[in-house]
Each structure stands twice: as structure tokens, then as C-alpha cells.
Enzyme design. Structure first.
Site, PDB file in Angstrom:
ATOM      1  CE  LYS A 237      -3.926  -1.788   2.490  1.00 34.14           C
ATOM      2  NZ  LYS A 237      -5.081  -1.724   1.762  1.00 34.14           N
TER       3      LYS A 237
ATOM      4  NE  ARG B 254     -10.698  -9.972  -1.837  1.00 36.04           N
ATOM      5  CZ  ARG B 254     -11.052  -9.140  -2.439  1.00 36.04           C
ATOM      6  NH1 ARG B 254     -11.588  -9.466  -4.016  1.00 36.04           N
ATOM      7  NH2 ARG B 254     -10.981  -7.689  -2.388  1.00 36.04           N
TER       8      ARG B 254
END
Ligand code: BES
Ligand code: ZN
Ligand code: ZN
Length: 496
Positions: A275, A349
Site C-alpha cells: 500500500k 478474503r
């Protein structure tokens, strides 16, 4: 500490006594239950200071003449003129707590407006929730001067002669929910070097002590045996061992089983798909789903509801390292589905998929609710005001939506469907972990859906609401909101 009282208000000698008033629909002074206080309200109204409008606070200093009242301060708190609901009293509690903190009040008394046409039990419950959440502070790591210290030590809610088993129970429910929200905020506020996967595991064990809840930690070695390639894969770059915290509350009766799953990513750097550094510190909050589930289980352990509840919190960090998962790697989730990892930042996920598949197989739940700070896309769609809800079952979706409205944690349902599932098809594996830019929140949920089979399931994407949540008197402007814990508790309380 919050308690109910029926003492005459004149006998309260603390720092602040609070009266609530409604805003009249026509011109005129707001009406209050006490004639002496009413005189003061009238005066304040005449000079234009007191209308009773929502979230208006008028601070007065009662004098000797003001017969009986021995409190140092008198606060007139406005309730507005709209229809009254639970959220109004939660906000009112939050507003009073905020005022008390800023004035450094230690002992306060709230005169519950029992004269209003609103159930006193709900009034007490929601005031208590608002008071606890509104007085929340996290100051552990800040040295404070003694004269800067603010702490409300004793709160009494005066309901006159209405004290009964049902009002006492209502207070207990409000305190339980309020505390759960505060516990979830505490976990999230801790930095990632303190709130590690091991900290989640320790907290789980603490909940289990002396309660009907059992805690089991699935450690890395067992994950390997179970072939939980999602959580193991995400953990590859981290020096902290992953944990899968399993909490089981069993009634011992033949009742439905609810499965709660929370994303416990204690720090999300994105991994090799790193990020940007600006704002990355906020990614310590990527465990807020896990915190909500953990806090709810603590309340459930005390409340002992009539349904079985199992909680799973997969927890790890997501860091880049020479050992870390790489874009293009193919992993095998629990149960055997293969996943092409296109972006290592779509890690939530992967850890949830193992937990969901394991939960379905091991516990055969009646329904599943998962909470996760899963996608930045949900912030683009819904902002910071509602959590995203996605589900394979209309009845369950409605139930959760209702619980969210009831607790002041509103959600908005987004669709699922074949078109979206198609976006996560992979050329080389069963599925891939991202579906491209369009509908990021939906494709993330479509990924999770692959692991729940036919079990009724609701996914809550709380990336926009878990911190810097919509401004309310009982939620902090900045920092974690504790969202989800109270909704889960409500669902469990009401489950039929
Ligand atoms: N934890 C983030 C989601 C997130 C982003 C929460 C911003 C709160 C604020 C999640 O693991 C993530 O990085 N998701 C990616 C998915 C993408 C790579 C498909 C995202 O949303 O950008
Ligand atoms: Zn991520
Ligand atoms: Zn994440």
C-alpha cells in the site's frame, strides 16, 4: 458505574443533574417535569437560549433560591421535536457524557423524562449505551497531568418509582452492549505491535474463563494439517504466528447455531502489493471485524442467550518479506479450492475463506454472519455512514438489516449474482482473489460466497464504518467506532 435511582432530585449532591426537554411544536418554552427547573427553563427560553432542539445543551448554575437542588450544575438537554426513537436516547446519553467529560464532572444524575410517551425500559437501555460509548476514551499511552484527568465515576439514572425487574434488566442490556462497543474500540486502538494475533488468542482465553464459552486456538501447525492455505499464505511474510481463535458458546439444548466470523488482520501493509505509505497507520484497524465478534462473544458469555453461538477469528498480519506471498502464486484454501493470488492486498478474503469453509464443515451452522474491513470500494459507494451488506438469503439479510437499524448501526444491501462471480474466474486456478476495479465490494463478497455453500450467510463490509464513522454524540470523530458488536449482540438476543 451506572445505576438506577428513585431518590428526590433535590438530594443529589454531585457535579451535574440533567433534565431532558422536548422542543414544543408551537412557540413556547420547552416543558420539563419539575416546576422549579421549569422556572429556569422559562427564563432561558425568554432570552433565546433554550428551545429544546435536538442536541442543544443549556448549562445553568442552581443557586440557593433554587430550592432543594444541591447539584453543582444543572444541564437542560434538548430532545428535539421529531418522533422519538432509540437512537434519540442513545445520542442524548452520548451528548450528556461528552458534556460531563468536558466539564470534568465525576458524579452526574440524569432525570429520565419518564413523562414522555416512550417505553421507559428502552429509554434506560439506550441512555446507558450512549453514556458508556459517549464517555469512551483511550488514553493509555498518554501521560496526563492530574488536572487534565477526566473520568465520570458515578452515573445515576433517575426513573422515579418505575424501578422494577424490567427496568433493571434494560439497564443491564444497555450496559452490556455499551461495554461491548467500548471493548471493540479498545482492541482497535491498540497499536499493531501490541494487538497481535497472540493478543486476540489471549483475549479469547480470557473470555472463556469462568463462563460457558470454550476457547480453542488453532495454531500454525494445526492449520498446516488442516490445509488452511489462505491464512497460512497471508501469514508467510510475518514474524508473528497466525491464530484461528475458536469460541464456542453452547446452551446444551437443541437450538440453532449461529456462526460469527471476523477478519482479524492486525496490520495490513498490502504485502508485496504494498500500500502507499500515506495513511498506512490506519491499517492497524484492519482487525475491527474480529474485534466486533470478540466483543460480542464476551457479552454473550455473560448474557447466556438461548441459541448456540460459535465465533471464528482468523488473525494474522499481512507484511512483505522474501517469504511473503507473491502476485501470481496459487494457494489452496481449506476444503480444496485453489486461488490465484493476483493482488496480495486482497488478503482479507483469503483468511476469511478458510474460516468460512471450516466453520460450515465443522459446525453446520444455521446461519453465518461475517464482518470485515474488506474493501476500500465500500467507502466510495456508501461513505462512512452505512456498512455494506451482502447475502445469499433474503430472510437473514432482512433480519440483520433490522438489527442494524435497531442498534444505530445502519447497513445497505448490495447485490450478488453470476455476473459478479464471473469476474473472479481464473485461467489457471478455480478462482482469483480480485475481480478488477468495477464493483470491488461485490466481487469480494462473491469470493466469500464460494466458501459458504447453501448456508444462509450475511457478509458485512465495515471498511467505511469501523473507524472515522459518521459523526454522532456517542461515536468518536476519529478512531474506531466499535461497529458491529452491538448489532451481533442484538441479533443473538432476538434469535428465534
Ligand atoms: N483492508 C483493506 C480494505 C480497506 C481499505 C479497509 C481502505 C479500509 C480502508 C483490504 O485488505 C484491501 O486492501 N482491499 C483492497 C482490495 C483490492 C486489492 C481488490 C482494496 O480495497 O483496495
Ligand atoms: Zn489488504
Ligand atoms: Zn485488509
Amino acid at each position: 458505574m451506572i445505576f438506577l435511582t428513585n431518590k428526590k432530585p433535590g438530594r443529589f449532591k454531585g457535579d451535574m443533574i440533567v433534565y431532558f426537554v422536548r422542543q414544543p411544536s408551537k412557540k413556547g418554552a420547552p416543558q420539563c417535569s419539575d416546576t422549579l427547573v421549569q422556572e429556569r427553563v422559562n427564563k432561558a427560553y425568554q432570552v433565546g437560549d433554550c428551545s429544546g432542539k435536538k442536541e442543544e445543551c443549556v448549562l445553568l448554575y442552581p443557586e440557593r433560591v433554587f430550592d432543594g437542588v444541591q447539584a453543582k450544575r444543572l444541564l437542560i438537554a434538548g430532545l428535539g421535536k421529531d418522533d422519538m426513537d432509540r437512537e434519540l436516547f442513545r445520542r442524548a446519553g452520548g451528548m450528556v457524557a461528552g458534556k460531563a467529560l468536558s466539564l470534568k464532572c465525576e458524579r452526574i444524575c440524569l432525570m429520565a423524562p419518564t413523562e414522555l410517551n416512550f417505553p421507559v425500559e428502552e429509554m434506560v437501555e439506550c441512555l446507558a449505551e450512549g453514556l458508556i460509548l459517549g464517555s469512551y476514551q483511550f488514553k493509555k499511552y498518554k501521560k496526563e497531568d492530574d488536572d487534565e484527568k477526566r473520568e465520570i465515576k458515578r452515573i445515576s439514572i433517575n426513573i422515579g418509582n418505575l424501578t422494577s425487574l424490567s427496568t433493571r434488566k434494560a439497564l443491564m442490556l444497555g450496559v452490556s452492549s455499551g461495554n461491548a462497543g467500548a471493548v471493540a474500540r479498545d482492541m482497535a486502538n491498540e497499536p499493531a505491535n501490541v494487538w497481535t494475533p497472540a493478543a486476540f488468542a489471549d483475549y479469547g482465553k480470557k473470555i472463556a474463563k469462568g463462563t460457558k464459552v470454550q476457547c480453542k486456538i488453532i495454531e500454525k501447525a494445526e492449520m498446516k494439517q488442516l490445509k488452511m492455505g489462505g491464512i497460512l499464505g497471508v501469514n508467510q511474510g510475518s514474524a508473528q504466528a497466525p491464530k484461528l481463535v475458536v469460541l464456542e458458546y453452547r446452551t446444551g439444548k437443541k437450538v440453532p447455531t449461529l456462526l460469527l466470523v471476523g477478519k482479524g488482520l492486525t496490520f495490513d501493509s498490502g504485502g508485496i502489493s504494498l500500500k502507499p505509505s500515506a495513511g498506512m497507520e490506519d491499517m492497524k484497524y484492519d482487525m475491527c471485524g474480529g474485534a466486533a465478534v470478540m466483543a460480542a462473544m464476551e457479552a454473550i458469555a455473560l448474557e447466556e442467550p438461548k441459541v448456540d453461538v460459535v465465533a471464528l477469528i482468523p488473525t494474522t498480519e499481512n507484511l512483505p518479506a522474501s517469504t511473503a506471498l507473491k502476485p501470481g502464486d496459487i494457494i489452496t484454501q481449506y476444503g480444496g479450492k485453489t486461488v490465484e493470488v493476483i493482488n496480495t492486498d486482497a488478503e482479507g478474503r483469503l483468511i476469511l475463506a478458510d474460516a468460512l469453509a471450516y466453520g460450515v464443515e465443522k459446525f453446520a451452522p444455521t446461519a453465518i454472519i461475517d464482518l470485515a474491513t474488506l474493501t476500500g470500494a465500500v467507502i466510495l459507494g456508501l461513505g462512512h455512514h452505512r456498512s455494506g451488506l451482502l447475502s445469499n438469503n433474503d430472510a437473514l439479510a432482512d433480519k440483520v438489516l433490522q438489527a442494524g437499524d435497531y442498534t444505530g448501526e445502519p447497513m445497505w444491501r448490495l447485490p450478488l449474482g453470476e455476473e459478479y462471480t464471473k469476474q473472479i474466474k481464473s485461467e489457471v486456478a478455480d478462482i482469483k482473489n480480485i475481480g478488477g476495479r468495477p464493483a470491488g465490494t461485490i466481487t469480494a463478497a462473491a469470493f466469500l460466497q464460494e466458501f459458504v455453500g447453501d448456508t444462509p450467510w450475511v457478509h458485512l463490509d465495515i471498511a467505511g464504518t469501523a473507524w472515522n464513522y459518521t459523526e454522532k454524540p456517542y461515536t468518536p470523530k476519529k478512531g474506531p467506532s466499535g461497529i458491529g458488536a452491538r448489532t451481533l449482540i442484538q441479533l443473538v438476543r432476538d434469535w428465534k
